[in-house]
Design a protein around this motif. Structure first.
Motif, PDB file in Angstrom:
ATOM      1  N   ASP A  45       0.622  -1.137  -0.051  1.00 21.74           N
ATOM      2  CA  ASP A  45      -0.044  -0.094  -0.066  1.00 21.74           C
ATOM      3  C   ASP A  45       0.775   1.133   0.084  1.00 21.74           C
ATOM      4  OD1 ASP A  45      -2.252   1.674  -0.002  1.00 21.74           O
ATOM      5  OD2 ASP A  45      -2.287   1.500   2.294  1.00 21.74           O
ATOM      6  N   HIS A  46       1.043   1.581  -1.112  1.00 22.67           N
ATOM      7  CA  HIS A  46       2.184   2.921  -1.205  1.00 22.67           C
ATOM      8  C   HIS A  46       1.761   3.586  -2.859  1.00 22.67           C
ATOM      9  CE1 HIS A  46       4.830   2.263   2.041  1.00 22.67           C
ATOM     10  NE2 HIS A  46       5.092   0.924   1.566  1.00 22.67           N
ATOM     11  N   PHE A  47       2.115   4.918  -2.845  1.00 23.00           N
ATOM     12  CA  PHE A  47       1.539   5.591  -4.084  1.00 23.00           C
ATOM     13  C   PHE A  47       2.774   5.693  -5.228  1.00 23.00           C
ATOM     14  CE2 PHE A  47      -1.169   7.327  -0.482  1.00 23.00           C
ATOM     15  CZ  PHE A  47      -1.832   6.246  -0.558  1.00 23.00           C
ATOM     16  N   PHE A  48       3.898   5.587  -4.513  1.00 24.60           N
ATOM     17  CA  PHE A  48       5.120   5.710  -5.305  1.00 24.60           C
ATOM     18  C   PHE A  48       6.143   4.518  -5.281  1.00 24.60           C
ATOM     19  CE2 PHE A  48       3.577   9.994  -4.150  1.00 24.60           C
ATOM     20  CZ  PHE A  48       3.436  10.456  -5.233  1.00 24.60           C
ATOM     21  N   PRO A  49       6.791   3.998  -6.299  1.00 25.73           N
ATOM     22  CA  PRO A  49       8.021   2.871  -6.096  1.00 25.73           C
ATOM     23  C   PRO A  49       8.769   3.349  -4.980  1.00 25.73           C
ATOM     24  CG  PRO A  49       7.829   3.832  -8.206  1.00 25.73           C
ATOM     25  CD  PRO A  49       7.152   4.797  -7.511  1.00 25.73           C
ATOM     26  N   TYR A  51      11.862   1.553  -4.497  1.00 23.32           N
ATOM     27  CA  TYR A  51      13.277   1.568  -5.051  1.00 23.32           C
ATOM     28  C   TYR A  51      12.898   1.624  -6.664  1.00 23.32           C
ATOM     29  CZ  TYR A  51      12.182  -3.616  -5.186  1.00 23.32           C
ATOM     30  OH  TYR A  51      11.713  -4.730  -5.351  1.00 23.32           O
ATOM     31  N   GLY A  52      14.157   1.690  -7.029  1.00 25.84           N
ATOM     32  CA  GLY A  52      14.418   2.141  -8.634  1.00 25.84           C
ATOM     33  C   GLY A  52      13.984   3.409  -8.776  1.00 25.84           C
ATOM     34  N   ASP A  53      13.385   3.693 -10.023  1.00 25.25           N
ATOM     35  CA  ASP A  53      13.030   5.116 -10.242  1.00 25.25           C
ATOM     36  C   ASP A  53      12.018   5.589  -9.544  1.00 25.25           C
ATOM     37  OD1 ASP A  53      12.183   7.485 -11.553  1.00 25.25           O
ATOM     38  OD2 ASP A  53      11.515   6.489 -13.495  1.00 25.25           O
ATOM     39  N   PRO A  54      12.101   6.639  -8.781  1.00 29.46           N
ATOM     40  CA  PRO A  54      11.190   6.984  -7.531  1.00 29.46           C
ATOM     41  C   PRO A  54       9.877   7.554  -8.429  1.00 29.46           C
ATOM     42  CG  PRO A  54      12.981   8.558  -7.662  1.00 29.46           C
ATOM     43  CD  PRO A  54      13.335   7.278  -8.471  1.00 29.46           C
ATOM     44  N   ASP A  55       9.865   7.831  -9.690  1.00 32.82           N
ATOM     45  CA  ASP A  55       8.773   8.328 -10.608  1.00 32.82           C
ATOM     46  C   ASP A  55       8.511   7.378 -11.491  1.00 32.82           C
ATOM     47  OD1 ASP A  55       8.658  10.865  -8.962  1.00 32.82           O
ATOM     48  OD2 ASP A  55      10.443  11.455 -10.160  1.00 32.82           O
ATOM     49  N   GLY A  56       8.580   6.198 -11.231  1.00 35.82           N
ATOM     50  CA  GLY A  56       8.163   5.022 -12.090  1.00 35.82           C
ATOM     51  C   GLY A  56       6.871   4.722 -11.830  1.00 35.82           C
ATOM     52  N   ALA A  57       6.531   3.653 -12.734  1.00 35.16           N
ATOM     53  CA  ALA A  57       5.116   3.195 -12.713  1.00 35.16           C
ATOM     54  C   ALA A  57       4.616   2.871 -11.277  1.00 35.16           C
ATOM     55  CB  ALA A  57       4.730   2.216 -13.898  1.00 35.16           C
ATOM     56  N   HIS A  58       3.265   3.115 -11.009  1.00 35.57           N
ATOM     57  CA  HIS A  58       2.772   2.469  -9.591  1.00 35.57           C
ATOM     58  C   HIS A  58       1.392   2.552  -9.792  1.00 35.57           C
ATOM     59  CE1 HIS A  58       2.658   1.527  -5.516  1.00 35.57           C
ATOM     60  NE2 HIS A  58       3.660   1.295  -5.411  1.00 35.57           N
ATOM     61  N   PHE A  59       0.718   1.558  -8.998  1.00 31.23           N
ATOM     62  CA  PHE A  59      -0.798   1.178  -8.954  1.00 31.23           C
ATOM     63  C   PHE A  59      -0.917   1.091  -7.599  1.00 31.23           C
ATOM     64  CE2 PHE A  59       0.019  -0.437 -13.279  1.00 31.23           C
ATOM     65  CZ  PHE A  59      -0.984   0.291 -13.977  1.00 31.23           C
ATOM     66  N   GLU A  60      -2.522   1.618  -7.373  1.00 28.65           N
ATOM     67  CA  GLU A  60      -3.063   1.690  -5.972  1.00 28.65           C
ATOM     68  C   GLU A  60      -3.272   0.074  -5.537  1.00 28.65           C
ATOM     69  OE1 GLU A  60      -5.678   1.749  -3.039  1.00 28.65           O
ATOM     70  OE2 GLU A  60      -6.492   1.167  -4.842  1.00 28.65           O
ATOM     71  N   CYS A  61      -3.331   0.129  -4.230  1.00 25.38           N
ATOM     72  CA  CYS A  61      -3.243  -1.202  -3.477  1.00 25.38           C
ATOM     73  C   CYS A  61      -4.702  -1.973  -3.539  1.00 25.38           C
ATOM     74  CB  CYS A  61      -3.039  -1.366  -2.011  1.00 25.38           C
ATOM     75  SG  CYS A  61      -3.158  -2.342  -0.817  1.00 25.38           S
ATOM     76  N   GLU A 117       7.315   8.808   4.086  1.00 22.93           N
ATOM     77  CA  GLU A 117       6.695  10.141   4.160  1.00 22.93           C
ATOM     78  C   GLU A 117       6.348  10.731   2.748  1.00 22.93           C
ATOM     79  OE1 GLU A 117       8.429  14.419   6.428  1.00 22.93           O
ATOM     80  OE2 GLU A 117       9.657  12.705   5.997  1.00 22.93           O
ATOM     81  N   ARG A 118       6.941  10.208   1.681  1.00 20.91           N
ATOM     82  CA  ARG A 118       6.654  10.968   0.413  1.00 20.91           C
ATOM     83  C   ARG A 118       5.152  10.577   0.160  1.00 20.91           C
ATOM     84  NH1 ARG A 118       8.403   9.529  -5.708  1.00 20.91           N
ATOM     85  NH2 ARG A 118       7.143  11.320  -6.650  1.00 20.91           N
ATOM     86  N   ASP A 119       4.730   9.457   0.472  1.00 21.66           N
ATOM     87  CA  ASP A 119       3.159   9.197   0.226  1.00 21.66           C
ATOM     88  C   ASP A 119       2.245  10.161   1.149  1.00 21.66           C
ATOM     89  OD1 ASP A 119       3.546   6.953  -1.115  1.00 21.66           O
ATOM     90  OD2 ASP A 119       3.077   5.487   0.558  1.00 21.66           O
ATOM     91  N   TYR A 120       2.485  10.358   2.214  1.00 18.96           N
ATOM     92  CA  TYR A 120       1.849  11.474   3.242  1.00 18.96           C
ATOM     93  C   TYR A 120       2.043  12.946   2.523  1.00 18.96           C
ATOM     94  CZ  TYR A 120       1.808   8.020   6.991  1.00 18.96           C
ATOM     95  OH  TYR A 120       1.600   6.874   7.609  1.00 18.96           O
ATOM     96  N   ALA A 121       3.144  13.350   2.004  1.00 21.82           N
ATOM     97  CA  ALA A 121       3.419  14.763   1.688  1.00 21.82           C
ATOM     98  C   ALA A 121       2.564  14.801   0.494  1.00 21.82           C
ATOM     99  CB  ALA A 121       4.701  14.935   1.342  1.00 21.82           C
ATOM    100  N   GLU A 122       2.650  14.295  -0.734  1.00 17.10           N
ATOM    101  CA  GLU A 122       2.189  14.313  -1.873  1.00 17.10           C
ATOM    102  C   GLU A 122       0.661  14.022  -2.067  1.00 17.10           C
ATOM    103  OE1 GLU A 122       4.142  13.677  -5.506  1.00 17.10           O
ATOM    104  OE2 GLU A 122       5.880  13.478  -4.746  1.00 17.10           O
ATOM    105  N   TYR A 123       0.069  13.289  -1.052  1.00 16.47           N
ATOM    106  CA  TYR A 123      -1.272  13.049  -1.170  1.00 16.47           C
ATOM    107  C   TYR A 123      -2.116  13.643   0.094  1.00 16.47           C
ATOM    108  CZ  TYR A 123      -1.432   9.421  -4.641  1.00 16.47           C
ATOM    109  OH  TYR A 123      -1.388   8.760  -5.884  1.00 16.47           O
ATOM    110  N   GLY A 124      -1.253  14.522   0.979  1.00 21.80           N
ATOM    111  CA  GLY A 124      -1.920  15.366   1.756  1.00 21.80           C
ATOM    112  C   GLY A 124      -2.486  14.718   2.946  1.00 21.80           C
TER     113      GLY A 124
END
Length: 266
Positions: A45-49, A51-61, A117-124
């Motif tokens: 359950d995350h919104f971003f990768p 590891y690897g490319d931090p802005d790579g493809a990702h899907f919701e849990c 923390e990135r999940d929290y920051a970018e999704y508010g």
């Protein structure tokens, strides 16, 4: 803790929903995992990768878990783990009950306090502190249990709750009070110590620690033989659920298949 002779060894795969821009590759990995004989298929359950490319493809849990519930027939499914603070706990209980029904009673509700923390920051979401997130987890577990008891229709079964982590003051206390499965990420010596701490928390709440299934990830193994040796050592300490994490887009099952063969040959 020695192994419970009545509790079977189980093999799980965590299909990490990252770096796979074609969802069909994930769907195929779920099918291949079930065909290979695994017992549980997890995502995370995350919104971003992570590891690897931090802005790579990702899907919701959880939307993915609903799709898996329709796609699969035998395996249990769940998140390893759901971040508690991304969803209202009453809503999460309703989501879990719904996926439980879609799957015909094969959902594991994996929960953790959250950390990325990135999940929290970018999704508010409010990040808070490690301690405040663990306190929130305890409150949410109580609300989830209460909501399960009032939903119509009720869950098809007592949905197993998996809690991940090894914090000795709060996390393991939550495990003692609420969990059916405890998932840890530690070596044998550390696991032995954490298991003793958990037993103490269980004594405080009047619970038999043997009621809690022990789970861990088989990570970092360089070969199937090394993975099987690690699994044997952890099984001697009471662990019976072993998970292999796989990254997209290919999701190779070689290591998973070797552990399934180890399970079947015991």
């Amino acid at each position: 803790m020695t192994p419970n002779p009545t509790r079977p060894v189980r093999i799980a795969v965590q299909l990490q929903p990252q770096h796979s821009p074609d969802y069909g590759l994930i769907r195929d990995a779920v099918r291949r995992s079930e065909d290979a004989g695994v017992d549980v298929v997890f995502n995370w359950d995350h919104f971003f990768p992570l590891y690897g490319d931090p802005d790579g493809a990702h899907f919701e849990c959880w939307t993915m878990l609903a799709a898996w519930a329709e796609q699969t027939e035998r395996v249990e499914i769940g998140a390893l783990v759901t971040c508690n603070t991304y969803r209202n706990p009453d809503l999460l209980a309703d989501m879990a009950r719904t996926v439980d029904h879609i799957s015909g009673g094969r959902l594991i509700l994996g929960l953790g306090s959250g950390w990325f923390e990135r999940d929290y920051a970018e999704y508010g979401y409010e990040f808070g502190t490690k301690g405040s997130r663990l306190d929130d987890l305890g409150h949410s577990l109580e609300r989830i249990e209460q909501r399960f008891a009032t939903l119509t229709p009720a869950p098809t079964r007592d949905i197993p709750v998996l809690l991940g982590g090894g914090g000795e003051k709060k996390t393991l206390r939550h495990v003692a009070r609420h969990a059916d499965i405890w998932h840890s990420f530690v070596d044998v010596e550390t696991y032995r110590h954490k298991s003793e701490v958990l037993a103490g928390h269980c004594a405080d709440v009047g619970r038999d620690p043997g009621e809690i299934e022990r789970s861990t990830e088989i990570g970092g193994a360089s070969s199937p033989d090394e993975a099987k040796r690690l699994a044997e050592n952890l099984h001697a300490e009471g662990v019976t659920l072993f998970t292999v994490g796989l990254n997209g887009p290919d999701y190779p099952l070689d290591l998973v298949e070797s552990l399934v063969a180890w399970r079947d040959g015991r």
